[in-house]
Design an enzyme around this catalytic site. Structure first.
Site, PDB file in Angstrom:
ATOM      1  N   ASP A 281     -49.840  26.574 -24.732  1.00  0.00           N
ATOM      2  CA  ASP A 281     -49.019  25.598 -25.450  1.00  0.00           C
ATOM      3  C   ASP A 281     -48.152  24.771 -24.501  1.00  0.00           C
ATOM      4  O   ASP A 281     -47.578  25.302 -23.546  1.00  0.00           O
ATOM      5  CB  ASP A 281     -48.121  26.378 -26.423  1.00  0.00           C
ATOM      6  CG  ASP A 281     -47.279  25.467 -27.296  1.00  0.00           C
ATOM      7  OD1 ASP A 281     -47.869  24.661 -28.023  1.00  0.00           O
ATOM      8  OD2 ASP A 281     -46.035  25.561 -27.229  1.00  0.00           O
ATOM      9  N   GLU A 323     -53.086  22.573 -23.995  1.00  0.00           N
ATOM     10  CA  GLU A 323     -52.519  21.718 -25.038  1.00  0.00           C
ATOM     11  C   GLU A 323     -51.619  20.714 -24.323  1.00  0.00           C
ATOM     12  O   GLU A 323     -50.446  20.966 -24.065  1.00  0.00           O
ATOM     13  CB  GLU A 323     -51.718  22.526 -26.056  1.00  0.00           C
ATOM     14  CG  GLU A 323     -51.374  21.708 -27.303  1.00  0.00           C
ATOM     15  CD  GLU A 323     -49.920  21.252 -27.405  1.00  0.00           C
ATOM     16  OE1 GLU A 323     -49.653  20.307 -28.168  1.00  0.00           O
ATOM     17  OE2 GLU A 323     -49.039  21.814 -26.721  1.00  0.00           O
TER      18      GLU A 323
END
Ligand code: GLC
Ligand code: GLC
Length: 646
Positions: A281, A323
């Site tokens: 992330d 990401e």
């Protein structure tokens, strides 16, 4: 390159390993081949601290322990996946979902496996499941315990059962690893609050505003409306803590090698749970520097390369997804910058394609889309995309100004138009979305809203207008037809498979009201869902059935595996996107009409693109295409998967 210092250190390290590991050829070879790279990267990041060799030794101990804990079954899978091809396959199609909102909990998810399998899904992205604060936790992106499944979803054991079941069904599991920050309730943050200097050094914290103010000069704000600024004052410590996202998400200090070692230990512990892909992330943010935006810094790439090398040593069957929702030129760098894949992330989100698709939906033409895709930098072989239409986040219009200029628009005005179009501020728009995080300082805004509502289904159903419903359904299918054939893993967003509209209930809940991304994070009502699916004329059933067929078609189309064979074509018609996918002499052209009227492509154009025009066939409708009139005709929002009849 031979580095005598690294070589000697490696010798010492290997000598100190427990004999079972020292004699394991797979581990030792993988460690040895990756070691000088690791050494170099540690030196780059931490070389100014003379303890970096000690930290590296500590890291290898973690790797050896985790390898020791890795099951025989997983080790075997690692070897089977050594060619790195599995995630490139045309047979993989994913869905991302919030377990609680999709199926209440992990046990409930087991009861929905048949549904997913029926649709053709064989990769599940389970959104964050780890323990986080009860009240606000950013949909799970604020983690308090990386080793414990949050009670809301069930137990660790329930999670293991889900992994087991997915693997039994030959599906893959993808999970998030939130590497940029922890929640302020994480043990490290709590110890820091109590004054422990070791853990205070795990985060960025400052006694007064001097350094934070310097940082603020160049750090952009991610959530300017709900969490303005990048620092939060902690009463307990009397210090300012860096919190780039929400004020309860504390940024980890990767300048401290202990943080990196802890996080790699976490990744590998979870890899040993059987997770196949980690979605790392917010990777663009992991390194901070004064005077910089602190996104996409070279050091952030070095950190990811270390993650990758460690995964390769211990769990090479595991893939890493970046990401990084950043500019197109920056995204591809997360695959690594050499021309061989495998030294950074294996997969990245094609955020550019996603945003450009929405551009075309609003403009009804493909000018910016075609320019943007044609000017995408080269992607290394062996790496692949996640292609998506919607996800749990907002839509940011982060494609390049230059591509907008070339399409004849002014970038600032154009982006304003796109946001207005999707948020109901443009006359005659079919979309119902909301502006996300408008920033008055620079006029930026992003877009929230579900696929169905942005594509017009919500309004059309409200108006009970059959033609508009039909158009909205066609837009939804058009977008999916592109991500399914483009090259990369198509990732459906849960709820979109049945055209689920916006859910306005987030406004009634204090925990979510200030973050309208909850507008498109619906709770699935299964009773309604199954009823809708039974009625063949229901738009939801039409969407589901069509997507199922598209996924089946993908599975039998080897030319759609990702071997970097996607070529964007100029059609001469601004409303029609076209791209070619090829494997050997097998070719499929995807044609997509973004206009609400018929469009034609001359049959000569098709012939120029090496398809035999006497033998044309649409793989989706399974119909012969008659080009006798001199053109291929696409009806409003129609797509074609044009190939030759074999
Ligand atoms: C990623 C997630 C987003 C989250 C942010 C902070 O961008 O997709 O939902 O808010 O990271 O963790
Ligand atoms: C950041 C992330 C992006 C995410 C957003 C959340 O910009 O890079 O992935 O969409 O935060 O809104």
């Amino acid at each position: 390159m031979f580095n005598p210092k690294a070589h000697n250190l490696l010798k010492e390290i290997i000598n100190d390993l427990p004999s079972a590991i020292r004699q394991d050829e797979d581990f030792v070879f993988r460690l040895a081949t990756n070691f000088s790279g690791l050494y170099q990267r540690f030196q780059d990041l931490y070389g100014s601290k003379h303890s970096f060799e000690g930290a590296l030794g500590q890291l290898v101990t973690v790797l050896a322990n985790q390898y020791n804990n890795r099951s025989e079954g997983l080790r075997l899978k690692d070897l089977e996946r050594q060619d790195g091809q599995w995630f490139l396959s045309n047979e993989v199609t994913g869905m991302m979902l919030y377990v609680d909102r999709f199926s209440d909990d992990l046990k409930g998810l087991l009861t929905k496996m048949d549904y997913l399998e029926d649709l053709g899904i064989n990769l599940l992205h389970l959104m964050p499941l780890l323990e986080g604060p009860k009240e606000k936790n950013d949909g799970g992106y604020a983690v308090s315990d990386y080793f414990k499944i949050d009670k809301r979803f069930g137990s660790n054991n329930d999670f293991h059962k889900v992994v087991h079941e997915t693997h039994n069904r030959e599906m893959y599991v993808m999970c998030d690893l939130v590497i940029n920050h922890t929640s302020e309730e994480h043990e490290w943050a709590q110890l820091a609050k109590k004054g422990d200097p070791k853990y205070q050094d795990y985060y960025y914290m400052f006694n007064d505003r001097t350094v934070p103010d310097l940082f603020e000069r160049s750090l952009p704000e991610v959530f300017p409306e709900s969490s303005p600024g990048n620092f939060t004052f902690s009463e307990e410590m009397g210090k300012w803590v860096m919190t780039v996202f929400n004020d309860y998400q504390w940024d980890l200090n990767y300048g401290n090698p202990q943080v990196l070692i802890e996080m790699i230990n976490i990744l590998l512990t979870q890899a040993n749970w059987g997770i196949d892909i980690f979605r790392l992330d917010a990777v663009a943010f992991v390194w901070k520097k004064l005077g910089a935006t602190s996104q996409n810094l070279p050091e952030a790439h070095t950190i990811l390369q270390i993650y990758k090398a460690c995964t390769q040593i211990v769990a090479p069957g595991v893939a890493l997804l970046a990401e990084a929702i950043v500019a197109p030129d920056e995204i591809v760098k997360y695959f690594g910058t050499s021309n061989i894949a495998g030294n950074e992330c294996d997969i990245a989100y094609h955020a550019t394609l996603m945003a450009l698709l929405w551009d075309s939906i609003a403009t009804h033409n493909c000018k910016v889309l075609t320019n943007g895709l044609q000017s995408m930098p080269f992607k290394v072989h062996g790496a692949t995309w996640i292609n998506y239409v919607r996800c749990h986040d907002d839509i940011g219009l982060g494609y390049s100004d230059e591509d907008i200029w070339r399409a004849g628009y002014n970038p600032h005005e154009h982006r304003k138009f796109i946001v207005n179009f999707f948020t109901g501020r443009f006359d005659g728009t079919f979309a119902s979305g909301m502006p996300f995080m408008y920033n008055p300082k620079n006029g930026d805004a992003r877009i929230s809203g579900s696929l169905a509502s942005l594509a017009g289904l919500e309004k059309a159903i409200e108006e009970d207008d059959i033609d508009k419903i039909d158009f909205a359904v066609k837009r939804i299918l058009l977008l999916h037809a592109i991500i399914i054939s483009y090259g990369g893993i198509p990732m459906l967003y849960y709820g979109d498979e049945t055209g689920t509209e916006n859910d306005y209930s987030f406004l009634q809940d204090d925990k979510t009201a200030d973050d309208n991304r909850w507008l498109h994070r619906p709770k699935i009502d299964w009773k309604k869902q199954f009823e809708n699916l039974k009625d063949e004329r229901n738009p939801r059933a039409i969407i589901f059935k069509a997507l199922k067929k598209m996924i089946q078609t993908r599975k039998s189309s080897p030319e759609w595996a990702d071997h970097n064979s996607c070529r964007i074509l100029d059609t001469g018609n601004d409303h029609v996107l076209a791209f070619e996918r090829r494997l050997g002499d097998k070719v499929t052209l995807t044609l997509a009409n973004f206009k609400d009227s018929d469009q034609w492509l001359p049959i000569d154009w098709v012939a120029e693109n090496r398809l035999n025009i006497d033998n044309l066939y649409d793989k989706y409708t399974e119909e012969h295409i008659n080009g006798i009139s001199g053109a291929v005709t696409l009806s409003p929002y129609q797509f074609m998967w044009l190939t030759e009849e074999y």
